[in-house]
Write an enzyme that holds these catalytic residues in place. Structure first.
Site, PDB file in Angstrom:
ATOM      1  N   HIS A  71       0.829  -1.209   0.000  1.00  0.00           N
ATOM      2  CA  HIS A  71       0.000   0.000   0.000  1.00  0.00           C
ATOM      3  C   HIS A  71       0.863   1.259   0.000  1.00  0.00           C
ATOM      4  O   HIS A  71       0.478   2.282  -0.568  1.00  0.00           O
ATOM      5  CB  HIS A  71      -0.932   0.003   1.215  1.00  0.00           C
ATOM      6  CG  HIS A  71      -2.125  -0.885   1.048  1.00  0.00           C
ATOM      7  ND1 HIS A  71      -3.416  -0.460   1.287  1.00  0.00           N
ATOM      8  CD2 HIS A  71      -2.230  -2.173   0.660  1.00  0.00           C
ATOM      9  CE1 HIS A  71      -4.267  -1.459   1.052  1.00  0.00           C
ATOM     10  NE2 HIS A  71      -3.561  -2.512   0.678  1.00  0.00           N
ATOM     11  N   ASP A  79       7.765   5.532   0.162  1.00  0.00           N
ATOM     12  CA  ASP A  79       8.270   6.707   0.880  1.00  0.00           C
ATOM     13  C   ASP A  79       7.693   6.871   2.275  1.00  0.00           C
ATOM     14  O   ASP A  79       7.852   7.917   2.909  1.00  0.00           O
ATOM     15  CB  ASP A  79       7.984   7.976   0.066  1.00  0.00           C
ATOM     16  CG  ASP A  79       6.492   8.286  -0.040  1.00  0.00           C
ATOM     17  OD1 ASP A  79       5.670   7.386   0.262  1.00  0.00           O
ATOM     18  OD2 ASP A  79       6.144   9.416  -0.413  1.00  0.00           O
ATOM     19  N   HIS A 199      -1.120 -13.233  -0.208  1.00  0.00           N
ATOM     20  CA  HIS A 199      -2.409 -13.524   0.436  1.00  0.00           C
ATOM     21  C   HIS A 199      -2.407 -14.886   1.136  1.00  0.00           C
ATOM     22  O   HIS A 199      -3.419 -15.290   1.696  1.00  0.00           O
ATOM     23  CB  HIS A 199      -3.548 -13.468  -0.583  1.00  0.00           C
ATOM     24  CG  HIS A 199      -3.938 -12.078  -0.963  1.00  0.00           C
ATOM     25  ND1 HIS A 199      -4.890 -11.793  -1.917  1.00  0.00           N
ATOM     26  CD2 HIS A 199      -3.504 -10.872  -0.508  1.00  0.00           C
ATOM     27  CE1 HIS A 199      -5.023 -10.479  -2.029  1.00  0.00           C
ATOM     28  NE2 HIS A 199      -4.187  -9.907  -1.192  1.00  0.00           N
ATOM     29  N   ASP A 250      -6.376 -17.638   3.313  1.00  0.00           N
ATOM     30  CA  ASP A 250      -5.829 -18.955   2.984  1.00  0.00           C
ATOM     31  C   ASP A 250      -6.235 -19.921   4.103  1.00  0.00           C
ATOM     32  O   ASP A 250      -5.445 -20.225   5.001  1.00  0.00           O
ATOM     33  CB  ASP A 250      -4.303 -18.845   2.871  1.00  0.00           C
ATOM     34  CG  ASP A 250      -3.644 -20.143   2.425  1.00  0.00           C
ATOM     35  OD1 ASP A 250      -4.359 -21.133   2.228  1.00  0.00           O
ATOM     36  OD2 ASP A 250      -2.411 -20.158   2.282  1.00  0.00           O
TER      37      ASP A 250
END
Length: 330
Positions: A71, A79, A199, A250
């Protein structure tokens, strides 16, 4: 004629956005393995110790902390802008795609430990990258050498993650949108399917896939591409309009970094639409098959793609700053 001018204007705007993102491609000049070797020689050991201690008591944070790096890098480059607070809730952290992120306090905890050892040396952007690697290792996943030397950005905007062209790809995205989003950042289709393998750890709110269970096309139907037995099991956990319950991405090994995510996707049991989308492209489908075979290279590939992602739009040298607190600029 007016309609054609309008279309031309939209096209030009999209081209300007894409051109503006060229600097966000995965280049990473100025990064290197061992950047803190002299300025803070024990930096990586300090980060790993904190993460190992945290995972011993809160293993469910592994997925969110890994996802935080994604993200961060996909918006303004790697940054640390996703970490910044805003008194008016107008920074990236408060934008809808980031509301499910957890573990910001863990990043702060790592920062305190590093500041105690080496004040003003290690950037928050590098901490996010190192933490992503370490939660993977602690959950029995691969180790890779993390390039460091990033500096922290000073800008964080609520609007960036939800930008329809350059924002974070949604969990409802189809394969075309996903490929375009990754390509915009210099990442390949292989990087897309490899990084989706993250994931294998973590959970998702029922609201992120509720429509697949109850109202896929607006007619009270289910997603026909999803295994019907899996849908029945998910309905026992997730009721309509459930905003709080979490489901495992999962099932059975969501606290262990392994390749079982790919096995689920090939069985039409990918939880999110963006997971299921990997079945709809020859290249991603081929990787799914390879990752579920004895010749799987997933662990090696994941490290390679994470390094590549970690180079997107980095600030190095005299650009940006090294924040004293990860939640606010100096």
């Amino acid at each position: 004629m007016a309609a054609s001018k309008n279309s031309f204007g939209v096209l030009m705007l999209q081209m300007m956005v894409v051109l503006g993102l060229f600097s966000l491609h995965a280049e990473g000049q100025g990064l290197k393995v061992g950047f803190y070797e002299k300025s803070c020689p024990h930096a990586e050991k300090i980060v790993f110790k904190v993460i190992k201690d945290v995972m011993a008591v809160a293993p469910s944070l592994s997925g969110p902390l890994l996802r935080m790096h994604f993200h961060d890098c996909f918006i303004r480059g790697c940054d640390g802008s996703v970490l910044l607070d805003s008194p008016t809730r107008q920074s990236e952290k408060f934008s809808p795609p980031n509301l499910s992120l957890r573990g910001f306090n863990i990043i702060d905890r790592v920062k305190v430990a590093l500041e105690n050892a080496c004040p003003g040396v290690v950037s928050c952007a590098d901490i996010v990258a190192l933490v992503a690697r370490d939660v993977t290792v602690v959950t029995k996943g691969p180790f890779w050498e993390v390039e460091t030397g990033r500096r922290d950005g000073k800008v964080s905007l609520f609007s960036d993650p939800i930008n329809p062209v350059t924002g974070l790809p949604r969990f409802t995205a189809n394969i075309t949108v996903l490929k375009e989003s990754f390509a915009l950042r210099g990442l390949s289709t292989k990087d897309l399917v490899v990084l989706s393998g993250g994931h294998t750890i973590g959970m998702s709110h029922c609201s992120s896939f509720e429509s697949r269970l109850y109202n896929f096309t607006g007619k009270g139907d289910t997603d026909p591409t999803m295994d019907q037995n899996y849908i029945a099991r998910l309905k026992l956990k997730c009721k309509p309009r459930d905003q709080t319950t979490l489901a495992e991405l999962d099932p059975g090994s969501f606290k262990t970094f392994d390749d079982s995510y790919y096995k689920l996707v090939t069985k039409r049991r990918g939880l999110l639409q963006s997971d299921a989308a990997l079945l709809n492209d020859p290249e991603t489908r081929a990787y799914l098959d390879q990752a579920t075979s004895h010749g799987s290279t997933f662990f090696k590939d994941f490290g390679v793609s994470m390094v590549k992602m970690g180079r997107i739009g980095v600030l190095t040298g005299s650009k940006g700053e090294v924040r004293k607190l990860c939640t606010k600029t100096n």
